[in-house]
Enzyme design. Structure first.
Site, PDB file in Angstrom:
ATOM      1  N   ARG A  13      -1.857  -9.340   8.661  1.00  0.00           N
ATOM      2  CA  ARG A  13      -2.554  -9.380   7.382  1.00  0.00           C
ATOM      3  C   ARG A  13      -2.120 -10.579   6.564  1.00  0.00           C
ATOM      4  O   ARG A  13      -0.925 -10.882   6.486  1.00  0.00           O
ATOM      5  CB  ARG A  13      -2.246  -8.105   6.607  1.00  0.00           C
ATOM      6  CG  ARG A  13      -3.195  -7.894   5.472  1.00  0.00           C
ATOM      7  CD  ARG A  13      -2.715  -6.803   4.617  1.00  0.00           C
ATOM      8  NE  ARG A  13      -1.557  -7.262   3.864  1.00  0.00           N
ATOM      9  CZ  ARG A  13      -1.021  -6.584   2.859  1.00  0.00           C
ATOM     10  NH1 ARG A  13      -1.498  -5.421   2.544  1.00  0.00           N
ATOM     11  NH2 ARG A  13       0.006  -7.070   2.214  1.00  0.00           N
ATOM     12  N   HIS A  52      -8.858   0.546  -1.663  1.00  0.00           N
ATOM     13  CA  HIS A  52      -9.023   0.888  -0.250  1.00  0.00           C
ATOM     14  C   HIS A  52      -8.027   1.961   0.178  1.00  0.00           C
ATOM     15  O   HIS A  52      -7.054   2.237  -0.533  1.00  0.00           O
ATOM     16  CB  HIS A  52      -8.925  -0.355   0.645  1.00  0.00           C
ATOM     17  CG  HIS A  52      -7.634  -1.123   0.508  1.00  0.00           C
ATOM     18  ND1 HIS A  52      -7.408  -2.020  -0.498  1.00  0.00           N
ATOM     19  CD2 HIS A  52      -6.503  -1.124   1.263  1.00  0.00           C
ATOM     20  CE1 HIS A  52      -6.198  -2.544  -0.360  1.00  0.00           C
ATOM     21  NE2 HIS A  52      -5.616  -2.011   0.700  1.00  0.00           N
TER      22      HIS A  52
END
Ligand SMILES: O=C(O)CCC(=O)C(=O)O
Ligand SMILES: [Fe+2]
Length: 390
Positions: free
Chosen positions: A349, A333
């Site tokens: 996160r 990513h």
């Protein structure tokens, strides 16, 4: 009476989110009011030096990992039938689910979500009402929560990292020409013995324009390779390097060093049984057993396949309070820095560690398993099998 001083350690703790992490604007303001100097970076960072055993102590042993996706109903009825809408964002990668709150999923739905993430690589949920604590609870379902020794944590909720790119850029300069940090193709925590499985990033605040995140499919990157070349890379291993350096307790004078770990470059996902290419430009340094020049050429090609094929990628435009859950075993990513920190972008996160990476020569590819192979691909596979017989 003067208002009670704001304690920066608790400013981001208590649920619900609007009273806890809140918006980065108010968070920043509250921290500044509390006299915290943000010019030198995050206030939540550990202040002591970090040693290699901060990484190893808690993770350098065999943890059993049962992937929730392996327990799921292959049709995922409990999850999919409860949603208002489910749609794929591209053919190969990315699905969005509408009308479900992650914090309310049943155990069965969580298993099915694990399988959906394994199949689609990244799954999105907009308009989520989820506190850092609830985010951590959900993450435990997918594996042991990693507590990053170097990334700032939500105070009081170890294992929930604060992702605040424009503040991070005050520590590690980022520019339009050299975005750095997460704004390059990578995957998370590759230096762990049992690296990251599912990561759940919840962005509570995002720029009005820009700050998208891109993911590319490792299943599809592998399938872009010729069957003969797949045979060459199958079973090979590479050295994977940590994103951050650590001190060696026995020899701290030597200065901080990156942690290195050997893993297979093609791995098989335990829930789908599909093969995926698992290398990334930021952290895979060399293929074991090849000369450096050979390794550089092959890795460079493999990175290119992943990065340069838009048909195996998804680019996601965030809205506030959106969650993305992706599987690091089968993707890379890249967070776009196009907004250059001009507007707040802020989130939390949680990463769940998974199994020690495995390669299985008998596993299939996604396209083979789903019956998506074209005539040409079938022909290529047959000729490679014939070559093997000679
Ligand atoms: O900010 C993002 O979109 C992604 C950041 C990232 O690389 C991560 O959370 O692992
Ligand atoms: Fe990342």
């Amino acid at each position: 009476m003067a208002p009670a001083p704001i304690d920066p350690r608790i400013v981001d703790v208590a649920p619900p989110r609007k009273d806890s992490l809140g918006l980065p604007g108010p968070t920043r303001e509250r921290l500044e009011k509390a006299g915290i100097d943000l010019s030198s970076g995050y206030p939540y960072r550990p202040s002591r030096p970090l040693y290699i055993d901060d990484v190893y102590n808690i993770r350098n042993f065999d943890r059993s990992h049962v992937d929730p996706g392996t327990r799921a109903d292959p049709e995922k009825k409990a999850l999919l039938s409860a949603a208002k809408e489910v749609f794929d964002l591209t053919r190969h990668i990315g699905t969005e689910i509408v009308g479900l709150q992650l914090k309310d999923l049943t155990d069965q739905q969580k298993d099915e979500l694990g399988l959906l993430i394994a199949e689609r690589s990244v799954v999105f949920f907009r308009d989520q009402d989820i506190s850092p604590q609830q985010q951590k609870e959900l993450g435990k379902w997918f594996g042991e929560i990693e507590i990053h020794p170097q990334v700032p944590q939500v105070p009081g909720v170890a294992g929930v990292s604060v992702i605040w790119p424009e503040l991070q850029a005050t520590e590690n300069p980022a520019s339009f020409r050299r975005p750095g940090g997460s704004s390059r193709w990578h995957t998370d925590l590759v230096h762990e013995r049992q690296p990251a499985g599912v990561t759940h990033l919840h962005n509570d605040t995002v720029p009005t324009v820009g700050g998208d995140t891109l993911w590319a499919s490792g299943y599809s990157a592998y399938e872009k390779l010729s069957p003969l070349f797949r045979q060459f890379i199958d079973g090979k291993t590479a050295i994977y390097r940590s994103a951050h350096p650590y001190l060696d307790r026995k020899n701290p004078e030597a200065g901080p060093k990156y942690v290195e770990r050997e893993h297979p470059i093609v791995r098989v996902h335990p829930a789908t049984g599909w093969k995926a290419l698992w290398v990334n430009r930021a952290m895979t340094s060399r293929i074991v057993g090849l000369d450096k020049a050979e390794s550089d050429v092959i890795l460079g090609y493999l990175f290119d396949v992943y990065e340069k094929n838009p048909d195996i990628q998804v680019r996601f435009k965030w809205s506030p309070r959106t969650s993305a859950l992706w599987d690091n075993r089968i993707t890379i990513h890249n967070a776009s820095w196009d907004y250059e920190g001009s507007q707040p972008r802020h989130g939390t996160r949680v990463t769940s560690l998974a199994e020690k990476p495995v390669f299985d020569p008998n596993a299939s590819t996604r396209r083979e398993k789903l019956g998506l192979l074209g005539q040409e691909e079938i022909q290529e596979l047959i000729s490679v099998k014939e070559l093997g017989l000679k």
